[in-house]
Motif scaffolding. Sequence first.
Motif, PDB file in Angstrom:
ATOM      1  N   PHE B   8       0.815  -1.210   0.000  1.00 15.74           N
ATOM      2  CA  PHE B   8       0.000   0.000   0.000  1.00 15.74           C
ATOM      3  C   PHE B   8       0.848   1.259   0.000  1.00 15.74           C
ATOM      4  CE2 PHE B   8      -3.445  -2.647   0.097  1.00 15.74           C
ATOM      5  CZ  PHE B   8      -3.423  -3.519   1.166  1.00 15.74           C
ATOM      6  N   ASP B   9       2.156   1.095  -0.267  1.00 22.78           N
ATOM      7  CA  ASP B   9       3.019   2.262  -0.180  1.00 22.78           C
ATOM      8  C   ASP B   9       2.867   3.200  -1.366  1.00 22.78           C
ATOM      9  OD1 ASP B   9       6.096   0.447  -1.061  1.00 22.78           O
ATOM     10  OD2 ASP B   9       4.238   0.820  -2.143  1.00 22.78           O
ATOM     11  N   PHE B  10       1.941   2.869  -2.300  1.00 21.24           N
ATOM     12  CA  PHE B  10       1.724   3.760  -3.421  1.00 21.24           C
ATOM     13  C   PHE B  10       0.949   5.003  -3.012  1.00 21.24           C
ATOM     14  CE2 PHE B  10      -2.671   2.566  -3.675  1.00 21.24           C
ATOM     15  CZ  PHE B  10      -2.712   1.240  -3.341  1.00 21.24           C
ATOM     16  N   ASP B  11       0.344   4.966  -1.839  1.00 21.03           N
ATOM     17  CA  ASP B  11      -0.400   6.137  -1.378  1.00 21.03           C
ATOM     18  C   ASP B  11       0.347   6.771  -0.210  1.00 21.03           C
ATOM     19  OD1 ASP B  11      -2.055   8.105  -0.463  1.00 21.03           O
ATOM     20  OD2 ASP B  11      -3.743   6.796  -0.013  1.00 21.03           O
ATOM     21  N   PRO B  12       1.046   7.888  -0.475  1.00 19.60           N
ATOM     22  CA  PRO B  12       1.825   8.524   0.590  1.00 19.60           C
ATOM     23  C   PRO B  12       0.940   9.056   1.716  1.00 19.60           C
ATOM     24  CG  PRO B  12       1.726   9.918  -1.359  1.00 19.60           C
ATOM     25  CD  PRO B  12       1.103   8.616  -1.742  1.00 19.60           C
ATOM     26  N   ASN B  13      -0.358   9.184   1.431  1.00 21.40           N
ATOM     27  CA  ASN B  13      -1.276   9.700   2.451  1.00 21.40           C
ATOM     28  C   ASN B  13      -2.060   8.604   3.156  1.00 21.40           C
ATOM     29  OD1 ASN B  13      -0.643  12.446   1.913  1.00 21.40           O
ATOM     30  ND2 ASN B  13      -1.905  12.322   0.067  1.00 21.40           N
ATOM     31  N   ALA B  14      -1.678   7.358   2.918  1.00 22.44           N
ATOM     32  CA  ALA B  14      -2.383   6.262   3.584  1.00 22.44           C
ATOM     33  C   ALA B  14      -2.297   6.452   5.092  1.00 22.44           C
ATOM     34  CB  ALA B  14      -1.771   4.924   3.182  1.00 22.44           C
ATOM     35  N   LYS B  15      -3.410   6.191   5.787  1.00 28.39           N
ATOM     36  CA  LYS B  15      -3.395   6.375   7.232  1.00 28.39           C
ATOM     37  C   LYS B  15      -4.050   5.187   7.930  1.00 28.39           C
ATOM     38  CE  LYS B  15      -7.487   9.341   6.615  1.00 28.39           C
ATOM     39  NZ  LYS B  15      -7.578   9.797   5.211  1.00 28.39           N
ATOM     40  N   THR B  16      -3.641   4.977   9.153  1.00 26.36           N
ATOM     41  CA  THR B  16      -4.200   3.893   9.951  1.00 26.36           C
ATOM     42  C   THR B  16      -5.113   4.479  11.025  1.00 26.36           C
ATOM     43  OG1 THR B  16      -2.310   2.457   9.577  1.00 26.36           O
ATOM     44  CG2 THR B  16      -3.666   1.965  11.491  1.00 26.36           C
ATOM     45  N   ARG B  17      -6.301   3.874  11.145  1.00 28.77           N
ATOM     46  CA  ARG B  17      -7.259   4.339  12.142  1.00 28.77           C
ATOM     47  C   ARG B  17      -7.717   3.171  13.007  1.00 28.77           C
ATOM     48  NH1 ARG B  17      -5.665   8.559  11.127  1.00 28.77           N
ATOM     49  NH2 ARG B  17      -6.642  10.324  10.091  1.00 28.77           N
ATOM     50  N   HIS B  18      -8.109   3.485  14.214  1.00 27.02           N
ATOM     51  CA  HIS B  18      -8.690   2.491  15.105  1.00 27.02           C
ATOM     52  C   HIS B  18     -10.170   2.778  15.268  1.00 27.02           C
ATOM     53  CE1 HIS B  18      -4.409   2.174  16.032  1.00 27.02           C
ATOM     54  NE2 HIS B  18      -4.682   0.945  16.403  1.00 27.02           N
ATOM     55  N   PHE B  36     -10.148   0.070   2.135  1.00 31.39           N
ATOM     56  CA  PHE B  36      -9.814  -0.214   3.526  1.00 31.39           C
ATOM     57  C   PHE B  36      -9.115  -1.561   3.628  1.00 31.39           C
ATOM     58  CE2 PHE B  36     -12.378   3.282   5.049  1.00 31.39           C
ATOM     59  CZ  PHE B  36     -13.384   3.393   4.099  1.00 31.39           C
ATOM     60  N   TYR B  37      -7.967  -1.574   4.292  1.00 31.83           N
ATOM     61  CA  TYR B  37      -7.251  -2.812   4.546  1.00 31.83           C
ATOM     62  C   TYR B  37      -7.356  -3.113   6.039  1.00 31.83           C
ATOM     63  CZ  TYR B  37      -3.390  -6.017   5.321  1.00 31.83           C
ATOM     64  OH  TYR B  37      -2.637  -7.093   5.700  1.00 31.83           O
ATOM     65  N   ALA B  88     -11.441  -2.597  15.550  1.00 29.55           N
ATOM     66  CA  ALA B  88     -10.620  -2.825  14.359  1.00 29.55           C
ATOM     67  C   ALA B  88      -9.510  -1.795  14.191  1.00 29.55           C
ATOM     68  CB  ALA B  88     -11.514  -2.821  13.106  1.00 29.55           C
ATOM     69  N   GLU B  89      -8.444  -2.262  13.556  1.00 27.99           N
ATOM     70  CA  GLU B  89      -7.362  -1.375  13.127  1.00 27.99           C
ATOM     71  C   GLU B  89      -7.340  -1.451  11.605  1.00 27.99           C
ATOM     72  OE1 GLU B  89      -3.515  -2.510  14.550  1.00 27.99           O
ATOM     73  OE2 GLU B  89      -2.512  -0.767  13.650  1.00 27.99           O
ATOM     74  N   VAL B  90      -7.537  -0.314  10.967  1.00 26.53           N
ATOM     75  CA  VAL B  90      -7.781  -0.283   9.525  1.00 26.53           C
ATOM     76  C   VAL B  90      -6.848   0.700   8.836  1.00 26.53           C
ATOM     77  CG1 VAL B  90      -9.518   0.208   7.745  1.00 26.53           C
ATOM     78  CG2 VAL B  90     -10.230  -0.813   9.920  1.00 26.53           C
ATOM     79  N   MET B  91      -6.226   0.265   7.752  1.00 24.84           N
ATOM     80  CA  MET B  91      -5.447   1.199   6.943  1.00 24.84           C
ATOM     81  C   MET B  91      -6.343   1.702   5.815  1.00 24.84           C
ATOM     82  SD  MET B  91      -1.873   0.679   4.873  1.00 24.84           S
ATOM     83  CE  MET B  91      -0.831   0.624   6.305  1.00 24.84           C
ATOM     84  N   ILE B  92      -6.367   3.027   5.647  1.00 23.11           N
ATOM     85  CA  ILE B  92      -7.233   3.642   4.643  1.00 23.11           C
ATOM     86  C   ILE B  92      -6.348   4.239   3.561  1.00 23.11           C
ATOM     87  CG2 ILE B  92      -9.039   5.351   4.232  1.00 23.11           C
ATOM     88  CD1 ILE B  92      -9.536   5.314   7.294  1.00 23.11           C
ATOM     89  N   PHE B  93      -6.554   3.825   2.321  1.00 25.79           N
ATOM     90  CA  PHE B  93      -5.763   4.415   1.258  1.00 25.79           C
ATOM     91  C   PHE B  93      -6.635   4.765   0.073  1.00 25.79           C
ATOM     92  CE2 PHE B  93      -5.473   0.524  -1.315  1.00 25.79           C
ATOM     93  CZ  PHE B  93      -5.724  -0.447  -0.383  1.00 25.79           C
ATOM     94  N   ASP B  96      -7.085   5.629  -6.339  1.00 27.73           N
ATOM     95  CA  ASP B  96      -6.541   6.226  -7.561  1.00 27.73           C
ATOM     96  C   ASP B  96      -5.011   6.265  -7.572  1.00 27.73           C
ATOM     97  OD1 ASP B  96      -9.281   8.587  -7.944  1.00 27.73           O
ATOM     98  OD2 ASP B  96      -8.981   6.586  -8.789  1.00 27.73           O
ATOM     99  N   CYS B  97      -4.411   6.253  -6.383  1.00 27.51           N
ATOM    100  CA  CYS B  97      -2.947   6.320  -6.318  1.00 27.51           C
ATOM    101  C   CYS B  97      -2.296   5.082  -6.925  1.00 27.51           C
ATOM    102  CB  CYS B  97      -2.484   6.459  -4.862  1.00 27.51           C
ATOM    103  SG  CYS B  97      -2.927   8.048  -4.148  1.00 27.51           S
ATOM    104  N   LEU B  98      -3.055   3.998  -6.973  1.00 26.64           N
ATOM    105  CA  LEU B  98      -2.489   2.729  -7.444  1.00 26.64           C
ATOM    106  C   LEU B  98      -1.925   2.842  -8.852  1.00 26.64           C
ATOM    107  CD1 LEU B  98      -2.017  -0.300  -7.027  1.00 26.64           C
ATOM    108  CD2 LEU B  98      -4.362  -0.693  -7.788  1.00 26.64           C
ATOM    109  N   PHE B  99      -2.558   3.678  -9.692  1.00 32.56           N
ATOM    110  CA  PHE B  99      -2.144   3.732 -11.087  1.00 32.56           C
ATOM    111  C   PHE B  99      -1.266   4.942 -11.400  1.00 32.56           C
ATOM    112  CE2 PHE B  99      -4.500   0.119 -11.736  1.00 32.56           C
ATOM    113  CZ  PHE B  99      -5.838   0.254 -11.413  1.00 32.56           C
TER     114      PHE B  99
END
Lengths: 178, 178
Positions: B8-18, B36-37, B88-93, B96-99
């Motif tokens: 998921f490192d393609f999204d520099p703004n990816a964040k983790t939430r609880h 959501f991961y 839950a602990e969820v990474m949100i990305f 569109d960043c994937l491409f």
Amino acid sequence: MENNLNIFDFDPNAKTRHYKKGEIIQRKGEVNGYTFYVKQGLLRSYIIDSKAKEHIFMFAPEGWVIADVESLEFHSPTELFIDCLEDAEVMIFNHDCLFQPESSRETIIQSAKRLYRRMGVLQRRVIMQMSSPAVDRYNYFVQTYAELAHRIPQHMIASYLGITPQALSTIRGKKIKK
Amino acid sequence: MENNLNIFDFDPNAKTRHYKKGEIIQRKGEVNGYTFYVKQGLLRSYIIDSKAKEHIFMFAPEGWVIADVESLEFHSPTELFIDCLEDAEVMIFNHDCLFQPESSRETIIQSAKRLYRRMGVLQRRVIMQMSSPAVDRYNYFVQTYAELAHRIPQHMIASYLGITPQALSTIRGKKIKK
């Protein structure tokens, strides 16, 4: 759907075949790893259930890709039959080649984008199967496959929608009256 | 499902939430482009139909990715609610960043492979919805989501299968007797 055939150049063994209307190009029980790109014509995929009844999974006109994705992914025998509703020209390629080192980043991106799009449509279909009355599902079919409605026999549209031909007839009758 | 978070490192703004059990993390009608991961916990996605009835689309335990793919693809408002069946602990990305040019070929391959796998499961679900009796669909659910069956309330499993809780009870009762 784009018609850029370069997106299949990751398989050096990709081949183009011509089929006649009614010809079956994939049967249940095969382990072939094939994906089919429709250059010309109209294909469909379907299963035959334990009571020998057909259920249509999807239609694939020009520019569409069709395959038994579960079989490709899990290397299991195909569940889906694929046959031709019209004379067809089909490019056959091997799914596994997509992830080989030779395939370009752009090729993979195009395939991924195509897949996400297909996934979005499948998501809608599952949700509508669960929650929408037949008339709404018919309207979505017409909206999604606008140019196909007159190319597909009515009993097959009914099968795709999971309703009887009589029920489809009633729905279409009401639409015409409106 | 692999737990390699580098994908998921393609999204520099990816964040983790609880989130807490019961918390809704996405509502119908949003245009957020989120995927959501699930790092920890259990999420589900569902719709609420015109009669205010819930229909569950999928469950996502640890290592799974969940999103409204139709919304992502067509940039339309979400149809699916997503909430937490457990803390839950969820990474949100952002999808569109994937491409974007920054994302690596390997990243895209991993996403595409994950997508094909999900597609294969969804294909099976559509086919079973069309053609299989409830007992077969229940058995497939247990086989696919083995570790989840005891983490999900029975009425939600029934909703996912498109049957009443009473029907599910009958099916489970017959299984136990065998």
